[in-house]
Scaffold this motif. Structure first.
Motif, short mmCIF file in Angstrom:
data_model
loop_
_atom_site.label_atom_id
_atom_site.label_comp_id
_atom_site.label_asym_id
_atom_site.label_seq_id
_atom_site.Cartn_x
_atom_site.Cartn_y
_atom_site.Cartn_z
N PHE A 168 0.81 -1.24 0.00
CA PHE A 168 0.00 0.00 0.00
C PHE A 168 0.84 1.28 0.00
CE2 PHE A 168 -4.50 -1.22 1.65
CZ PHE A 168 -4.66 -2.01 0.54
N CYS A 222 -6.67 -13.88 6.05
CA CYS A 222 -7.20 -12.80 5.21
C CYS A 222 -6.56 -11.46 5.58
CB CYS A 222 -8.72 -12.68 5.39
SG CYS A 222 -9.61 -14.19 4.96
N SER B 42 -19.36 7.33 2.10
CA SER B 42 -18.44 6.82 1.09
C SER B 42 -18.50 5.30 1.08
CB SER B 42 -17.03 7.29 1.40
OG SER B 42 -16.10 6.58 0.65
N PHE B 43 -18.74 4.77 -0.12
CA PHE B 43 -18.79 3.31 -0.25
C PHE B 43 -17.39 2.72 -0.12
CE2 PHE B 43 -22.81 4.57 -1.91
CZ PHE B 43 -23.67 3.57 -1.50
N GLU B 44 -16.41 3.52 -0.50
CA GLU B 44 -15.02 3.05 -0.40
C GLU B 44 -14.66 2.80 1.07
OE1 GLU B 44 -12.06 5.76 -1.80
OE2 GLU B 44 -10.60 4.16 -2.14
N ARG B 47 -16.41 -0.23 2.25
CA ARG B 47 -15.72 -1.44 1.75
C ARG B 47 -14.46 -1.71 2.55
NH1 ARG B 47 -19.50 -4.17 -0.55
NH2 ARG B 47 -20.65 -2.90 -2.03
N LEU B 48 -13.78 -0.63 2.93
CA LEU B 48 -12.56 -0.79 3.72
C LEU B 48 -12.90 -1.42 5.07
CD1 LEU B 48 -9.55 -0.27 4.42
CD2 LEU B 48 -10.19 2.04 5.05
N GLU B 50 -15.56 -3.22 5.77
CA GLU B 50 -16.03 -4.60 5.54
C GLU B 50 -14.84 -5.54 5.35
OE1 GLU B 50 -18.40 -5.03 2.03
OE2 GLU B 50 -19.09 -7.03 2.58
N SER B 51 -13.86 -5.10 4.55
CA SER B 51 -12.66 -5.92 4.31
C SER B 51 -11.85 -6.09 5.59
CB SER B 51 -11.78 -5.25 3.25
OG SER B 51 -12.52 -4.88 2.14
N SER B 52 -11.81 -5.02 6.38
CA SER B 52 -11.04 -5.08 7.64
C SER B 52 -11.61 -6.15 8.57
CB SER B 52 -11.09 -3.73 8.36
OG SER B 52 -10.62 -2.72 7.53
N TYR B 54 -12.69 -8.99 7.92
CA TYR B 54 -12.24 -10.35 7.56
C TYR B 54 -10.77 -10.58 7.89
CZ TYR B 54 -16.50 -10.50 4.65
OH TYR B 54 -17.80 -10.47 4.21
N THR B 55 -10.07 -9.52 8.22
CA THR B 55 -8.62 -9.64 8.44
C THR B 55 -8.31 -10.57 9.61
OG1 THR B 55 -8.27 -7.43 7.57
CG2 THR B 55 -6.50 -8.32 8.92
N ILE B 105 -4.08 -1.60 9.91
CA ILE B 105 -4.86 -1.66 8.66
C ILE B 105 -5.21 -0.25 8.17
CG2 ILE B 105 -7.08 -2.35 7.66
CD1 ILE B 105 -6.99 -4.75 9.67
N ASP B 107 -3.97 2.73 9.08
CA ASP B 107 -2.80 3.58 8.77
C ASP B 107 -2.25 3.25 7.38
OD1 ASP B 107 -3.10 4.78 11.18
OD2 ASP B 107 -1.26 4.00 12.09
N SER B 108 -2.20 1.95 7.07
CA SER B 108 -1.67 1.55 5.76
C SER B 108 -2.65 1.88 4.64
CB SER B 108 -1.41 0.03 5.75
OG SER B 108 -0.53 -0.32 6.77
N SER B 109 -3.93 1.69 4.89
CA SER B 109 -4.94 1.87 3.84
C SER B 109 -5.22 3.34 3.55
CB SER B 109 -6.25 1.20 4.23
OG SER B 109 -6.03 -0.14 4.56
#
Lengths: 239, 179
Positions: A168, A222, B42-44, B47-48, B50-52, B54-55, B105, B107-109
């Protein structure tokens, strides 16, 4: 004789009285005649005075009364101007609110449409996770798709890549491309790239899951990743 | 003489009216230009989040290889806050692991910084009973960077079914300050 004298005197008196009366009548006539001669002059003068007064009013009133009217007209004009400006400001206020909402909605819809195409791509059977997680890409499926010449024609995107969390904050030249040799110790999955001009990249966050094993135990690990899909922009006049 | 004086006064009045109107228009336009600082969905960001969820973390609670994902850690952290203290098998507090992983997550994203597009973010995770009689219970609040002078604020949310904790839901809300 005396009676005759008295009668004569009486007649004289009557005659004199008649004379006086005639004279008085003449005087009245004379006054009337005088009035006839002089009254028009007097009345005309009176009329002339009225006309003069009107003329004086005509000459002097516009400078006084006319200015007052002008001021009133100006006051009304300014009032109208103020009301006009007020309504313009109110109109601008209302329009700003309405258009800000429309602008916000259009941006949201555009973003949603773009992202939904990417989410649909992530949820497609070729990429989706086996554990039926939404918005999740299976890394093990992804590595198989690399260097496959069929998929550039299958998807409408001009390029497709998945950037892992480890990549990233790295520059493009610092990224390690995933291959069968270095998987999973890599940063980016370059699924395909048609290398077209005028390409616009769309990206969305997805979960990227890969199978890992510790001893005999196999589990899904994941992480957050970014799916990046390119679309060609057609400018006006281009096919 | 008086007429000219009146004309001057009228001209002055007109100038004042015009000046006030121009100032009003500029003020209103500035007000609505800054109106974009209002929060936008924001959908982005959603999504972030939602993805987080699953981490996979390095925290396992029951079995050494059964690593919990962020979704589970939030529930475990809520259970800890309710008094049912849960620890990872390596001895770490689940809430600490949750905070550490989420910070890593986000900070990186989002790449937060003064020179970056994102000036700062705020994450709020709470349990909601779904009614007004019971107040929300805070699970985790964290942030990074500066949340001031934002040109716009974008936000997203993700809901988690609380399951064994009742009929409520666990809400995660993330707001990002754009510079």
């Amino acid at each position: 004789m005396q009676l005759i004298n008295e009668q004569k005197t009486g007649v004289k008196c009557i005659m004199m009285w008649d004379k006086v009366r005639n004279t008085m009548g003449k005087l009245e006539i004379q006054i009337q005649n005088i009035l006839k001669y002089f009254a028009p002059l007097f009345l005309e003068r009176k009329g002339q005075l009225k006309i003069q007064a009107q003329n004086i009013c005509e000459y002097f009133a516009p400078s006084f009364l006319g200015k007052k009217a002008q001021l009133k007209i100006q006051e009304m004009a300014f009032m109208l101007l103020a009301v006009f400006l007020f309504f313009i400001l109110v109109g601008m206020f209302v329009l700003s609110i309405v258009y800000s909402n429309i602008y916000e909605s259009s941006n949201t819809i555009r973003e949603e449409r773009t992202l939904s195409s990417l989410v649909a791509l992530a949820d497609s059977p070729e990429l989706s996770c086996a554990s039926s997680k939404s918005n999740c890409i299976d890394g093990d499926k992804l590595i198989v798709l690399l260097n496959n010449s069929v998929y550039p024609r299958f998807w409408s995107f001009t390029s497709l890549k998945v950037l892992r969390l480890s990549g990233f904050n790295k520059a493009e030249n610092e990224l390690t491309s995933c291959t069968f040799a270095n998987y999973p110790n890599c940063d980016i999955f370059q699924v395909y790239d048609k290398k077209v001009a005028n390409e616009r990249a769309l990206s969305s966050f997805v979960a990227l899951c890969m199978k890992e094993s510790q001893g005999e135990y196999v589990y899904d690990r994941c992480e957050v990743a970014r799916i990046i899909a390119g679309t060609q922009i057609n400018f006006e006049g281009e096919n | 003489m008086d007429g000219k004086k009146a004309q001057h006064e009228i001209a002055g009045f007109v100038l004042i009216v015009l000046l006030v109107s121009v100032i009003g228009v500029v003020f209103l336009s500035l007000l609505f230009a800054r109106g974009t600082t209002s929060e936008q969905k924001s959908f982005e960001i959603s999504r972030l989040l939602e993805s987080s969820m699953y981490t996979t973390s390095d925290c396992s609670v029951n079995y050494i290889y059964q690593y919990r994902d962020i979704n589970d850690l939030i529930k475990e952290c809520y259970a800890t806050k309710k008094g049912n203290v849960r620890e990872c098998l390596n001895g770490e507090e689940v809430c600490d692991v949750l905070q550490k992983d989420l910070k890593n997550i986000l900070d990186s994203s989002l790449d937060v910084g003064d020179d970056s597009v994102n000036r700062g973010y705020n994450l709020n995770i709470y349990y909601s009973y779904g009614d007004t009689s019971n107040p929300n219970e805070q699970i985790l609040t964290m942030g990074e960077g500066f949340f001031s002078n934002c040109t716009s604020i974008v936000g997203g949310g993700h809901s988690i079914a609380a399951g064994s904790f009742g009929f409520g839901i666990i809400e995660t809300e993330l707001k990002v300050c754009k510079g």
